[in-house]
Design a protein around this motif. Sequence first.
Motif, PDB file in Angstrom:
ATOM      1  N   PRO A 213       0.893  -1.216   0.026  1.00 56.71           N
ATOM      2  CA  PRO A 213       0.083   0.059  -0.067  1.00 56.71           C
ATOM      3  C   PRO A 213       0.838   1.194   0.047  1.00 56.71           C
ATOM      4  O   PRO A 213       0.406   2.361  -0.450  1.00 56.71           O
ATOM      5  CB  PRO A 213      -0.822  -0.309   1.149  1.00 56.71           C
ATOM      6  N   GLU A 214       2.013   1.042   0.728  1.00 56.68           N
ATOM      7  CA  GLU A 214       3.008   2.302   0.747  1.00 56.68           C
ATOM      8  C   GLU A 214       3.366   2.725  -0.680  1.00 56.68           C
ATOM      9  O   GLU A 214       3.669   3.897  -1.032  1.00 56.68           O
ATOM     10  CB  GLU A 214       4.154   2.054   1.477  1.00 56.68           C
ATOM     11  N   ASP A 215       3.589   1.981  -1.686  1.00 55.14           N
ATOM     12  CA  ASP A 215       4.016   2.174  -3.091  1.00 55.14           C
ATOM     13  C   ASP A 215       2.842   3.065  -3.848  1.00 55.14           C
ATOM     14  O   ASP A 215       3.264   3.322  -4.950  1.00 55.14           O
ATOM     15  CB  ASP A 215       4.298   0.583  -3.753  1.00 55.14           C
ATOM     16  N   ALA A 216       1.645   2.936  -3.431  1.00 54.85           N
ATOM     17  CA  ALA A 216       0.372   3.596  -3.852  1.00 54.85           C
ATOM     18  C   ALA A 216       0.514   5.049  -3.682  1.00 54.85           C
ATOM     19  O   ALA A 216      -0.204   5.739  -4.815  1.00 54.85           O
ATOM     20  CB  ALA A 216      -0.916   3.044  -3.342  1.00 54.85           C
ATOM     21  N   VAL A 217       1.270   5.620  -3.080  1.00 54.70           N
ATOM     22  CA  VAL A 217       1.410   7.208  -2.928  1.00 54.70           C
ATOM     23  C   VAL A 217       1.819   7.729  -4.332  1.00 54.70           C
ATOM     24  O   VAL A 217       1.371   8.521  -4.976  1.00 54.70           O
ATOM     25  CB  VAL A 217       2.468   7.603  -1.822  1.00 54.70           C
ATOM     26  N   ALA A 218       3.025   6.956  -5.057  1.00 59.76           N
ATOM     27  CA  ALA A 218       3.434   7.414  -6.181  1.00 59.76           C
ATOM     28  C   ALA A 218       2.401   7.366  -7.174  1.00 59.76           C
ATOM     29  O   ALA A 218       2.163   8.421  -7.981  1.00 59.76           O
ATOM     30  CB  ALA A 218       4.783   6.956  -6.541  1.00 59.76           C
ATOM     31  N   LEU A 219       1.597   6.350  -7.272  1.00 61.10           N
ATOM     32  CA  LEU A 219       0.831   6.082  -8.231  1.00 61.10           C
ATOM     33  C   LEU A 219      -0.367   7.173  -8.199  1.00 61.10           C
ATOM     34  O   LEU A 219      -0.731   7.636  -9.438  1.00 61.10           O
ATOM     35  CB  LEU A 219      -0.001   4.768  -7.820  1.00 61.10           C
TER      36      LEU A 219
END
Length: 466
Positions: free
Chosen positions: A119-125
């Motif tokens: 989920p933390e990788d969704a910020v850039a998305l």
Amino acid sequence: MDTPTTVVNVGTDLLAAAVEAQAAAVTRVDWRPPMPGTEDDLVAVATDPLRADANVRALTAMLEVQATLVDVAPASEVLGLERGQFLHAGPPIGWDRAAGPLRGALMGGAALEGLVDDPEDAVALFESGSSVSLEPCHHRGTVGPMAGVVTPSMWMWVLEDQRTGRRTFCSLNEGLGKVLRYGAYSPEVLTRLRWMGDVLGPLLQRAVRATTESQGPVDVTGILTQMLQMGDEAHNRNRAGTLMLLRDLSPAMVAAGDPADVAEALRFVGGNDHFFLNLAMPACKLALDAARGIEGSTMVVAMARNGTDFGIQVAGTGEEWFTGPAQLADGLYLGDFGPDDANPDIGDSAITETAGIGGFAMATAPAIVRFVGGSVPDALATTRRMHEITLGENPRWSVPVLEFQGTPTGIDVARVCRTGILPQINTGMAGKVAGVGQVGAGLVTPPAEIFPAALARLAELARARG
């Protein structure tokens, strides 16, 4: 000069108290000046020849709706959601202005849909916005509690007014605490959501379809009528409603599913007193949507919050949102949490108050004060006060302790501006930091300025009609 036998006191109680001290009878009239700057617009709206009939038609249309449960299905099927499309609670907003709990729910939703592994990788998305889109639930006939995030794979309740064929939708309720709608996205949150998608949703679909085929659809409006007689107010207290839903669906669930799956589902629903909330909300939206687009009507048809903005929509102003800053609720906190941990108000669940239950029906559920704060006299006074800003009463939804008076129904923008009384909402509180989850529950009102803004638009339209 004769001494008066009765005195009518308007406004401040100072004179009334002095007269009562002299053993004279006093009738108190609770009068307030209108909201500042609204005088001319109030006159324009009051003299609009369409207004009176339009409000009667809006209230009547709302009260005629009978919400029934007709299906459970994935959002991709019933809403047409595609990969990368997300719905959220409240008026429109982008990632750049999204509050912590909404961001957390979107991050968890992206992981649930396999757009990211963590989920933390969704910020850039979401910051790039290239392969994702955000849209209010209300724009697709849907309502979502708290963050209100809906993704394509989530299973949705499908409600229908069989007289008109209109439908509304809502996701399945996860429970309280660390859940996606409060902005949590830990592995346990995603595991629960995947189980709901793989097991609970399909099981409920089979049960709802089988029940509808054998007995007719579950009457959600009827359950709301009964639960208000049983101590629920259908926003933050849904215990009786949840048990009645189980009563109606559990025979078909037992017949339609694997015994282990059924047992797990019954434990989950039976241990989640808020499960019925996600049926109460679309039932209220279904009723209020019947009043949309009635020219000249000053009735509010939606109140919704995205954690940053609080917005309302009005029957006579189309799909336009009138927004102001979401407010921080005043209430009770879980554990060591306090006001510094809470995000401002969030969620589409204020659709219940818009329809005349929830905070408007607190007199039906005095035990709610143990959850949201206040006192039993406060709950009774709140329901009485809301009658001052509504167009009528709902005879289906009555308040036993108030001699079965109907709940106050049909918030009138003009009455809010004329009295200065704001709608009362009871609500859960999400942590302001993404990932925290629920931190408490309490009472809140909309930002006052949104009602004069809506009134100004209504007055503009009235003047344009001549």
